[in-house]
Design a protein around this motif. Structure first.
Motif, PDB file in Angstrom:
ATOM      1  N   UNK A   1      21.948  10.895 -44.065  1.00  0.00           N
ATOM      2  CA  UNK A   1      22.983  10.241 -43.275  1.00  0.00           C
ATOM      3  C   UNK A   1      22.346   9.263 -42.306  1.00  0.00           C
ATOM      4  N   UNK A   2      22.791   8.034 -42.316  1.00  0.00           N
ATOM      5  CA  UNK A   2      22.251   7.004 -41.437  1.00  0.00           C
ATOM      6  C   UNK A   2      23.346   6.448 -40.535  1.00  0.00           C
ATOM      7  N   UNK A   3      22.917   5.826 -39.460  1.00  0.00           N
ATOM      8  CA  UNK A   3      23.831   5.257 -38.483  1.00  0.00           C
ATOM      9  C   UNK A   3      23.397   3.840 -38.168  1.00  0.00           C
ATOM     10  N   UNK A   4      24.329   2.875 -38.077  1.00  0.00           N
ATOM     11  CA  UNK A   4      23.947   1.512 -37.690  1.00  0.00           C
ATOM     12  C   UNK A   4      23.659   1.430 -36.197  1.00  0.00           C
ATOM     13  N   UNK A   5      22.480   0.925 -35.835  1.00  0.00           N
ATOM     14  CA  UNK A   5      22.115   0.730 -34.434  1.00  0.00           C
ATOM     15  C   UNK A   5      21.499  -0.658 -34.281  1.00  0.00           C
ATOM     16  N   UNK A   6      21.363  -1.096 -33.018  1.00  0.00           N
ATOM     17  CA  UNK A   6      20.820  -2.421 -32.734  1.00  0.00           C
ATOM     18  C   UNK A   6      19.304  -2.363 -32.607  1.00  0.00           C
ATOM     19  N   UNK A   7      18.648  -3.354 -33.205  1.00  0.00           N
ATOM     20  CA  UNK A   7      17.198  -3.506 -33.107  1.00  0.00           C
ATOM     21  C   UNK A   7      16.901  -4.902 -32.562  1.00  0.00           C
ATOM     22  N   UNK A   8      16.063  -4.988 -31.550  1.00  0.00           N
ATOM     23  CA  UNK A   8      15.761  -6.273 -30.921  1.00  0.00           C
ATOM     24  C   UNK A   8      15.025  -7.186 -31.901  1.00  0.00           C
TER      25      UNK A   8
END
Length: 206
Positions: free
Chosen positions: A40-47
């Motif tokens: 299971x993965x989750x979308x997150x922000x990466x700089x």
């Protein structure tokens, strides 16, 4: 009597067999649950670049990546969490997943930027995101020399470094530095008073 003993042993054997089967099934189910959770993965922000302390945050500063964070999911900023008016609460390095603690509302920010002209060459490795000390050497009364240097700001953050122009350019370099608002008066006083200012990489905290 013999028949009764055999029946009892047969019953116990069957019970142990069923318990063994149940344990095997439970073990397999547990493995599948772990595997499913790992997938299971989750979308997150990466700089997508280095973002310095106090800098406004916008969607163009990030890319969305799918990662498996498990119980840590809520500790990181998701695309829908990015709101207008947010600024960086600390320097966020390029490629870093953005923690919630790394962003704050602009109204809560206590920093601003100033541009100073360093009287000496900027040390190698000082770039956007670097933590630096600002040193000040006040001018003497006759204006022909400078007094002993002292730390003016112990924990500034470099926002940008201007590249020197021209082959005959001296060692002076313009540096945009993020400082706490409480240091603004001292920095501006040093600039207008003709002090020699230097940018030095900050040493490790003691």
């Amino acid at each position: 009597m013999t028949t009764h003993s055999r029946s009892r042993r047969s019953f116990l054997a069957d019970t142990r067999f069923l318990i063994g089967i149940a344990l095997v099934i439970a073990s397999i189910a547990g493995v599948w649950l772990l595997v499913g959770a790992a997938r299971q993965t989750t979308p997150v922000l990466q700089a997508s670049r280095t973002i310095v302390l106090g800098e406004p945050l916008g969607s163009s500063d990030f890319q969305v990546v799918e990662v498996g964070l498990g119980a840590l999911t809520d500790d990181y900023l998701a695309p829908q969490d990015l709101e207008p008016g947010m600024i960086a609460a600390r320097t966020i390095d390029e490629g870093e997943l953005v923690p919630r603690s790394g962003a704050t509302d602009a109204d809560d920010g206590r920093t601003t930027t100033v541009v100073i002209t360093s009287t000496g060459a900027i040390p190698a490795g000082v770039k956007a995101g670097s933590t630096v000390e600002l040193w000040q050497a006040p001018p003497s009364k006759d204006g022909r020399s400078f007094g002993d240097p002292r730390i003016l700001v112990p924990d500034g953050v470099v926002a940008s470094v201007a590249e020197p122009e021209g082959m005959l350019n001296d060692a002076r370099t313009d540096v945009e530095v993020v400082i706490d608002r409480t240091d603004v008066a001292d920095v501006l006083s040093a600039i207008t008073g003709g002090s020699a200012l230097s940018v030095i990489p900050a040493g490790p905290a003691e």
